[in-house]
Design a protein around this motif. Structure first.
Motif, PDB file in Angstrom:
ATOM      1  N   THR A 131       0.830  -1.207   0.000  1.00  9.41           N
ATOM      2  CA  THR A 131       0.000   0.000   0.000  1.00  9.41           C
ATOM      3  C   THR A 131       0.863   1.254   0.000  1.00  9.41           C
ATOM      4  OG1 THR A 131      -1.698  -1.212   1.225  1.00  9.41           O
ATOM      5  CG2 THR A 131      -1.844   1.204   1.223  1.00  9.41           C
ATOM      6  N   GLN A 132       1.855   1.254   0.855  1.00  5.19           N
ATOM      7  CA  GLN A 132       2.756   2.408   0.916  1.00  5.19           C
ATOM      8  C   GLN A 132       3.498   2.583  -0.400  1.00  5.19           C
ATOM      9  OE1 GLN A 132       5.113   1.166   4.214  1.00  5.19           O
ATOM     10  NE2 GLN A 132       3.738   2.029   5.772  1.00  5.19           N
ATOM     11  N   ARG A 133       3.836   1.447  -1.018  1.00  7.09           N
ATOM     12  CA  ARG A 133       4.559   1.518  -2.284  1.00  7.09           C
ATOM     13  C   ARG A 133       3.681   2.155  -3.368  1.00  7.09           C
ATOM     14  NH1 ARG A 133       5.966  -3.707  -2.556  1.00  7.09           N
ATOM     15  NH2 ARG A 133       7.766  -3.336  -1.194  1.00  7.09           N
ATOM     16  N   THR A 134       2.357   1.890  -3.346  1.00  8.61           N
ATOM     17  CA  THR A 134       1.449   2.456  -4.335  1.00  8.61           C
ATOM     18  C   THR A 134       1.276   3.961  -4.131  1.00  8.61           C
ATOM     19  OG1 THR A 134       0.279   0.335  -4.432  1.00  8.61           O
ATOM     20  CG2 THR A 134      -0.857   2.265  -5.319  1.00  8.61           C
ATOM     21  N   GLU A 135       1.061   4.348  -2.874  1.00 11.84           N
ATOM     22  CA  GLU A 135       0.878   5.763  -2.583  1.00 11.84           C
ATOM     23  C   GLU A 135       2.149   6.561  -2.881  1.00 11.84           C
ATOM     24  OE1 GLU A 135      -0.399   6.014   1.428  1.00 11.84           O
ATOM     25  OE2 GLU A 135      -2.355   5.090   1.071  1.00 11.84           O
TER      26      GLU A 135
END
Length: 1397
Positions: free
Chosen positions: A131-135
């Protein structure tokens, strides 16, 4: 209605800002220009003060509707550009309001967003979640458009304060926002942080595939940047130094992790970093030259990393740094950093590092071991390096180069003789001869001995043993210098409690490293001694010498190990038999043997009770061996590199030492290996291990062949065989097992086993220079591959198919196939595949030219061999037509000769042959007449000479008939008769060609020459074994003689212009050979007699006067070969129809004198038995034999025969010959233990002696060494050797049975005393000699009676009965044999002849 009044279902979907802008643009495209529209949008956005949301809107990208394409001019993203421009304007507006620069504001907003993602949940992490990688990706995509507004330096400065995460830095680098090169040089602590993050990343346990891919991408990218920045610039800039520092820290961390044996869990983490050393990961981002500089720097760093150990430590600890003891990851690291360099370059750089830097000896030496195992070229390169080092060391007396050379040589020896020569071989080669490095001057010798002396306190014992057992070569005047070193080394060995005197009896001092717990030398000695005893059947000379000269070691160590208590098997094994042999030789003390027997009984009782008194065994390492073989199969199936396969084989070799618990042997020490499939395998190697090795090898071959053909598999199979040579016990047991499989179980083997065994034979042949010779029963010593190939059976249909399968599984024949294996194929293919016979003749022509090998042809041939759906004969045919196979005709040593073909054909069992009788006849006729007869002699043929062909056939037939019964494949149902048929055809052709060309061989017929040469080899007629051997040879010779056309046995030559018969060869053969082993009493066999007479009569056709030629020949035979005449008279009733019919058919006219004489003699003999008749004109010998023959045929009791014989008392000559014939009958019956015939012949002999008592002619029969010019001298040409030796026995046996009055009359016969004394002496020698079994058990009584007769005869004989020389000779002879007779001879004087016997 307001927006709030809409229901959820009626409320329109929320759209992004760019979509709204696009929608407005679509509604009023013509009302405003682009500049006006942009200005309006900016005014509208001024109402939104959340720049973070605006960044997200910009970074998320446009959402294109189907109708929006009309606004995209030439593919340009107009809404995206508008969003970026709007964001830039808003940033400038707010920066003006806040009074700060746009860059500062941009960095601040970005850090707020990145911090808000909460990326650092774990303080030790280097990765973020999905998730952090997407944001983060969305944020960085928007910021990428604004990278011209802010400074990378400011961005990194702000982010460094927040404890950065490596993946975020990686994203900033890949989005071209923050270059990693700048990051490394910004702060001194960044290098430490980056190395820590990389280590954390390597240690991350990723479970998701996405995380694994990200981890690999980060490592490759960061490593690529560091290598490029660190090694592109050779000037040494700050960036270059910082990047090198990070790479060095990582490499140091890897080396520390692999060297720390206490924390093995860190090794997998370090292994992750090793993937960065793969050149393929850098692709085009790094040049090849940069990579080479990086790898060379890394290699230097590895070799010089933490040099903690001194040279002295390296000398003593070196044995722990072999390849198998080096961590696998460390070995992989060595391979990776050396992949771009040749072996020469690596060793050159290694030498440079050793000369200029302080090194880590463990890394240096383990790197050398890895190179030796992975790269075969390292062997020769390392030898050249050692030569350069030693040459330079002795030129400048450099100790450092000297120690470097010794350490490198010892390190190579650690990997076994299959990889590098043993230390003992290297030391002997370098210093053991006059041309050694120290041989140039005394100063060089002193330098070497001083160096070796300095090593003594640190040298392991195995190297000290080498120096003591194989000292450097020194001249006589410098011997004292060497003695000082030897004394020092022996003292050091004594301090280590290792005495040279206590070394094992069979210990091979090679410098090989002992295990951590070395085996007792006595245990190795016992195993070796038992193995030698099992193979030779006698106690080794080494053991016998040790029992005398090394008695303390023999009694205190060898015997206690040999007599270790155990449960004895029911059937004595080799160990028990060896112990019993030592006990009988009085080498085992009685008390020690008694204790051993009692201990074995106790052990047996404990075993029966279920209790074992032996120590608990450790875990069987066979499981480890099985696992390693499975890993090897996996590597071969996956098509792994040759280096990986060689490394796995090195691990297998190390495990084999533990499995069989024996030291490495030196394969250059070639000792003869004796194998016998009928005996149990050698002790010391568990059969399960042998089967596991063989089965695993076959499976590996099958797996490798599924991937690629053998020519493309590398040298793994050869390396496998070479490592087996290091383990003599395993290797010998493996050869024994293969021998059993090939000879006893061949047809039942599966295809995988046949393929594996074939490859094993091929690789053994390729390594034949390293292998010890093998001795099989009834054969000479051969190389292992040739010996095993020689037992491939081909005498039945099933065995032929198996041998064909084994021979067909060979590739690259010209280099690896054993000669015997290839010749088996040459024998079988034309035999089983008639369509290939024409190819044989064509191949002889092709062999003279060159023919290129087609790769496609190789693949097709290999496919036909390995495809299970293809039959064996189809595979063999495909291989036969292969160009590589045809080119083998160029190799002289691989061509099948006529003799070899004959041996193979005579082994075929006719009843189980793959060919029918007619097919076999056609095949053999084709071989003889079309293949080998026209083939040149140099190629194994006959050169068109029928005499040469007949010679080969006769020799092969005689060899086959005289083979021992224990020879493998020997049976009575052979093709002997078929080959004889081919001999008959060729002999007829040869004989006819000689007649047509009127050619004569002055030296005689070659057939008699061959047979006589065979018989002359057995020349010692005094030995019973020689007679038996001659009987066996003549039995085979007679089979050949009876099969050949009779006409070729007698020669016709021209004498004085007339063609006459020459029977000299025939007579010589009968006199010299047939006579010596006559089975019947003084006669040839009926078949031989008929055949010889047929030969004389048939050959007379070529003479000018046949009848005259026959008469002349028979007159010579009567004098020179009476045995043939005697045999003709004996068998006349049976052979007369054959002889008379032959004469009438081929000649006709007047009958020869022989036929007339034989008829007259037999008619006279028949009449004589009824009444008296006049003697015909015939030789007395012929009359005697005819009379005996008729007498035996008509039968009658002995008294009736005696009465008829009495009527012939006036015919002395006939009676003497009759006496001789009955004496031979008596001896013949005696030798065959026919008691009735013995008594009958003795009675008739006594009666004939009574009739001849007043004549001295009968004495000539018993001293056949006399002149043969007398009438009775021919008896020596009619007596077999056994009968001649037993004549004294017959003389005494008959003499003791005559009446006393007859004895008185015999004394008066001239020459009787001398004959009696000679016969009695000969009987004594016969009784005391080696042939005493030929005389009866009653011989002692016979000797006693004979002694009395001899003594009485001496007393009754006058002095004139013996000449002075005869008396002196007899006295000297009897002085040793019978002193009583000697005394009587010394007092020889006239006596009263009336003295009673």
């Amino acid at each position: 209605m307001s927006v709030e009044e809409f229901t959820p279902s009626q409320r329109p979907h929320r759209r992004s800002f760019t979509t709204l802008i696009a929608s407005h643009a679509l509604k009023r495209p013509r009302m405003r220009s682009d500049e006006e529209l942009q200005q309006a949008a900016l005014q509208l956005i001024n109402h939104n003060h959340n720049l973070t949301e605006l960044i997200l809107e910009t970074g998320s990208g446009p959402e294109r509707s189907p109708g929006g394409c009309e606004l995209l001019a030439e593919g340009k993203d107009v809404p995206g550009k508008i969003g970026a421009t709007l964001l830039e304007c808003e940033l400038q507006r707010q920066a003006q309001e806040l009074g700060v620069s746009v860059g500062v504001l941009c960095v601040k907003i970005l850090m707020e967003k990145v911090t808000g993602l909460n990326l650092r949940e774990d303080s030790e992490t280097a990765l973020i979640n999905t998730t952090q990688r997407t944001e983060l990706s969305v944020v960085l995509k928007a910021v990428r458009e604004l990278r011209s507004l802010f400074s990378s330096k400011l961005l990194w400065k702000e982010y460094w304060k927040t404890k950065p995460v490596l993946e975020v830095v990686y994203r900033l680098h890949t989005e071209e926002i923050l270059p990693l090169q700048y990051t490394v040089t910004s702060e001194p602590a960044v290098c430490v942080w980056l190395a820590s993050q990389l280590q954390t990343l390597c240690g991350s346990r990723t479970t998701e595939p996405e995380d694994t891919d990200v981890q690999r991408q980060i490592l490759c990218t960061v490593a690529g940047v560091l290598v490029s920045a660190g090694f592109e610039d050779v000037s040494g800039s700050a960036v270059s130094q910082s990047c090198c520092s990070v790479l060095d820290n990582m490499l140091s961390w890897v080396l520390d992790s692999l060297s720390d044996r206490n924390t093995p869990q860190s090794a997998p983490s370090a292994g992750v970093w090793l993937q960065t050393f793969d050149p393929a990961l850098f692709c085009v981002s790094v040049s090849e030259e940069t990579l080479r500089r990086f790898f060379k720097h890394s290699l230097t760093f590895i070799l010089t990393h933490r040099p903690r150990l001194k040279v002295s430590d390296a000398v003593s600890m070196q044995s722990q740094w072999s390849f198998t003891k080096t961590p696998a990851l460390l070995s992989a690291l060595y391979c990776k950093v050396c992949v771009l360099f040749s072996v020469e370059e690596v060793l050159s750089h290694l030498q440079q590092v050793l000369e200029t830097c302080e090194v880590n000896w463990e890394n240096v030496l383990s790197c050398v071991s890895t190179l030796l195992v992975y790269h075969p070229d390292t062997h020769s390169c390392l030898k050249e390096l050692l030569s350069r080092l030693l040459t330079s060391a002795f030129e400048s007396y450099d100790v450092e180069r000297m120690i470097t050379g010794f350490l490198l040589a010892r390190q190579g020896a650690l990997e076994g003789p299959a990889v590098f020569p043993s230390y003992s071989d290297w030391f002997k080669m370098a210093f053991g001869g006059v041309s050694g490095y120290q041989g140039s001057s005394k100063k060089s010798l002193v330098f070497l001995l001083k160096f070796l002396s300095d090593l003594v306190p640190f040298d392991p014992p195995q190297y000290l043993k080498v120096h003591v057992m194989y000292p450097p070569f020194v001249s006589g005047k410098n011997r004292s210098c060497l003695q000082e070193y030897v004394s020092l080394a022996r003292t050091r060995l004594a301090d280590l409690k290792i005495s040279v005197e206590q070394m094992g009896l069979f210990e091979v001092v090679s410098g090989a490293v002992a295990e951590d717990e070395p085996r007792c030398p006595a245990l190795q000695d016992v195993e070796k001694a038992v193995a030698l005893f099992q193979s030779t059947g006698r106690i080794s000379a080494t053991v016998m010498e040790a029992s005398i000269f090394r008695r303390p070691y023999f009694l205190s160590q060898f015997l206690p190990v040999l007599l270790t208590p155990r449960m004895l098997p029911e059937k004595p094994d080799a160990r028990m038999t060896f112990i019993e042999a030592l006990r009988k030789a009085e080498k085992i003390p009685a008390a020690l043997y008694s204790s051993y027997c009692e201990a074995c009984q106790r052990e047996q009782q404990l075993q029966r009770a279920g209790v074992s008194s032996s120590q608990e065994q450790e875990e069987n390492p066979q499981t480890v061996l099985l696992t390693q073989f499975q890993e090897l199969r996996t590597l071969l199936s996956a098509g792994a590199t040759e280096g990986d396969v060689r490394a796995q084989l090195a691990r297998v070799s190390h495990t084999l030492r533990s499995v069989c618990a024996h030291h490495l042997d030196n394969p250059t020490e070639h000792t003869l290996i004796t194998l016998n499939p009928d005996q149990p395998p050698p002790s010391g190697t568990p059969p399960a291990v042998v089967n596991l090795i063989l089965q695993s090898f076959c499976q590996c071959v099958l797996d490798a062949c599924r991937v690629r053909p053998p020519s493309r598999q590398g040298d793994w199979a050869g390396q496998f065989v070479k490592l087996l040579l290091e383990h003599t016990q395993i290797y010998t047991a493996l050869l024994h097992r293969v021998l059993q499989l090939l000879q006893l179980q061949g047809p039942s083997l599966a295809a995988a086993h046949v393929l594996g065994l074939s490859v094993f034979l091929v690789e053994l042949h390729a390594s034949r220079c390293l292998c010890s010779p093998v001795k099989l029963p009834h054969s000479e010593s051969l190389s292992p591959a040739e010996a095993l190939s020689s037992v491939l059976p081909s005498h039945t249909r099933q065995h032929m198919d198996f041998t064909l399968r084994s021979s067909s599984h060979t590739e690259d024949l010209s280099h690896f196939v054993p000669g015997l294996l290839y010749k088996q194929l040459l024998f079988l293919v034309p035999r089983l595949l008639p369509e290939t016979r024409e190819c044989v003749l064509a191949a002889q022509c092709i062999a003279c030219g060159e023919e290129d090998e087609d790769e496609t042809e190789c693949v097709l041939a290999w496919t036909s061999v390995t495809d299970p759906s293809v039959c064996v004969r189809t595979s063999a045919k495909a291989l036969w037509t292969h160009s590589t196979f045809r080119n083998l005709w160029k190799h002289q040593e691989l061509q099948l000769s006529f003799e070899e073909w004959l041996r193979a054909e005579l082994r075929v069992q006719r009843s189980l042959d793959a060919l029918t009788d007619a097919e076999r006849q056609d095949y053999e006729r084709w071989v003889c007449t079309q293949w080998f007869l026209p083939l040149g002699v140099d190629s194994g043929g006959c050169g068109g000479n029928t005499e040469t062909a007949c010679t080969h056939i006769i020799n092969s037939l005689l060899d086959t008939g005289t083979q021992p019964l224990q020879v493998p494949f020997l049976h009575t149902d052979s093709c002997f008769a078929d080959v004889l048929s081919r001999l008959q055809e060729l002999l007829w052709e040869h004989h006819y060609s000689l007649i047509q060309r009127r050619m004569e061989r002055e030296e005689g017929h070659f057939l008699w020459e061959l047979i006589n040469q065979r018989c002359q080899k057995v020349s010692d007629s005094e030995r019973m074994s020689s007679e038996l051997e001659l009987q066996r040879i003549l039995h085979t010779c007679n089979r050949v003689l009876l099969a050949v056309p009779a006409v070729v046995l007698v020669k016709v030559r021209c004498v004085g212009g007339r063609r006459v018969l020459d029977c000299s060869a025939l007579m010589d053969h009968i006199n010299n050979h047939q006579r010596r082993v006559c089975r019947a009493a003084g006669v040839l066999s009926r078949s031989l007699t008929t055949h010889f007479l047929t030969a004389i009569f048939s050959a007379s056709v070529c003479c000018d006067s046949p009848a005259e030629a026959v008469n002349t020949a028979l007159s010579k035979i009567n004098v020179q070969c009476p045995l043939l005449l005697l045999s003709a008279g004996h068998w006349w009733r049976g052979i007369s129809p054959v002889v008379c019919s032959l004469w009438g058919r081929v000649v006709g006219g007047e009958e020869p004198l022989l036929i007339k004489t034989m008829k007259n003699c037999h008619q006279w003999a028949s009449r004589t038995l009824r009444d008296t008749s006049v003697l015909p004109s015939a030789p007395a010998l012929l009359l005697a034999v005819c009379l005996r023959s008729v007498t035996e045929q008509q039968g009658g009791d002995t008294e009736h025969i005696k009465a008829n014989l009495t009527l012939l008392d006036n015919n002395t000559e006939v009676l003497v010959f009759l006496f001789f014939l009955y004496i031979t009958d008596f001896l013949s019956a005696h030798l065959r233990l026919q008691s009735e015939k013995v008594n009958r012949a003795k009675d008739l002999s006594v009666h004939l002696l009574t009739l001849l008592v007043d004549s001295s002619y009968w004495l000539s029969i018993f001293h056949q060494s006399g002149s043969e010019r007398s009438v009775y001298g021919c008896v020596s040409l009619m007596s077999a050797d056994a009968e001649v030796r037993l004549m004294p026995f017959a003389f005494c046996s008959v003499l003791v049975c005559v009446d006393v009055c007859v004895l008185r009359r015999t004394v008066r016969v001239p020459g009787f005393l001398h004959t009696a004394l000679k016969c009695y002496a000969a009987l004594l020698k016969l009784f005391l000699g080696p042939c005493s079994t030929a005389v009866s058990a009653e011989t002692p009584q016979l000797l006693s009676k004979a002694q009395q007769i001899v003594l009485k005869s001496v007393n009754l004989s006058p002095i004139s009965a013996l000449t002075q020389s005869q008396q002196s000779q007899l006295e000297a002879e009897y002085a040793e044999l019978d002193p009583q007779v000697a005394v009587a001879l010394s007092t020889l004087q006239p006596q009263d002849l009336c003295l009673d016997f």
